[in-house]
Design an enzyme around this catalytic site. Structure first.
Site, mmCIF file in Angstrom:
data_model
loop_
_atom_site.group_PDB
_atom_site.id
_atom_site.type_symbol
_atom_site.label_atom_id
_atom_site.label_comp_id
_atom_site.label_asym_id
_atom_site.label_seq_id
_atom_site.Cartn_x
_atom_site.Cartn_y
_atom_site.Cartn_z
ATOM 1 N N GLY A 27 0.660 -0.025 14.563
ATOM 2 C CA GLY A 27 0.669 -0.045 13.312
ATOM 3 C C GLY A 27 0.504 1.098 12.392
ATOM 4 N N LYS A 40 0.897 -1.292 -0.010
ATOM 5 C CA LYS A 40 -0.120 0.078 0.160
ATOM 6 C C LYS A 40 0.839 1.362 -0.021
ATOM 7 C CE LYS A 40 -3.857 -2.293 2.413
ATOM 8 N NZ LYS A 40 -4.773 -2.318 3.528
#
Length: 278
Positions: free
Chosen positions: A133, A72
């Site tokens: 994260g 991503k």
């Protein structure tokens, strides 16, 4: 519907592909609508991704791509333009080929996550949230939580520089947002989110100390390999309301469909037709 020479493809790019659930949601919907489009998993390792993407989009029957871990962030440098959401998140999970052959990237992970928790009754405005994260999905969730009005975000990543870069992007767009770094302690937060791959493999450690989660905290997950990961199971045992990784997926797919100019479904329609297996 069978695949034919008329079928348009949407690549589902990531690695590994074993946990992919999107084809089991999109393809039944396309068949229901009589649309000759198929989502096809395509496993590509990080070292091969930059070379693959332009070759993939030279195919004449490809409409676009869904992008998942670990690509991503890298995708942002490989498309011609990015939506404002993708710019803030520093990550991209959807690519559309335009009529002139150029590539447009967008990001729907965060919107899908936030829409899901809000539909379950969570009030984001003024909330204090922990996102563990700071990669592609974590950045997107943090950006969408900021847009939804949380007052305080705690960011944690094992790569401290990654969390710091996300904090800088957030502060640029949301100067009043209070930010804390370097801690994955869930105590005192009304929302905690696992935005890491922890939970995809047997024996993974938990992303945070579940015993420190306050009962009543809303707990979110992005891992989709299991319906209820060990992290969610532990949170539920403490009396927490939870959101599964697949819930986020169902919420974001309508936005994906609109992005690709395909018939749009509600999350409920998608859930009724889905053929998800764990």
């Amino acid at each position: 519907m069978q695949i034919s020479g008329h079928t348009q493809l949407i690549a589902h790019l990531g690695y590994p592909t074993a946990s992919f659930k999107a084809p089991m949601i999109y393809n039944p919907w396309f068949e229901n609508q009589g649309v000759d489009v198929k989502v096809v998993p395509m496993g590509v390792k990080p070292q091969d991704y930059a070379a693959l993407l332009p070759a993939l989009f030279s195919l004449t029957n490809i409409t676009g791509a869904l992008v998942t871990m670990p690509h991503k962030v890298a995708t942002c440098e490989l498309v011609d333009r990015l939506s404002p959401t993708a710019q803030i998140a520093g990550a991209c999970n959807a690519i559309r080929r335009e009529n002139d052959g150029t590539l447009t990237g967008d990001m729907f992970d965060g919107d899908g996550f936030v829409r899901g928790i809000q539909r379950k009754g969570f009030r984001a405005l003024g909330a204090r949230a922990l996102v563990v994260g700071s990669g592609g999905v974590g950045s997107a969730i943090a950006a969408s939580l900021a847009a939804a009005g949380v007052s305080h975000l705690t960011l944690y990543d094992t790569q401290e520089a990654t969390a710091q870069a996300l904090a800088h992007r957030l502060q640029t767009h949301y100067p009043r947002l209070k930010l804390t770094l370097k801690s994955n302690d869930p105590a005192g937060h009304s929302l905690v989110v696992n935005a890491t791959p922890l939970g995809m493999s047997p024996g993974d450690s938990l992303p945070m100390d579940v015993a420190r989660i306050d009962p009543g905290t809303f707990v979110g997950e992005v891992v989709m390999k299991q319906e209820f990961t060990p992290f969610l199971q532990a949170a539920m045992a403490r009396g927490c309301q939870v959101q599964r990784g697949t819930d986020m997926l169902f919420e974001m797919i309508p936005a994906y469909l609109d992005f690709f100019h395909l018939p749009v479904a509600t999350p409920e329609q998608l859930q009724a037709l889905a053929e998800i297996r764990y």
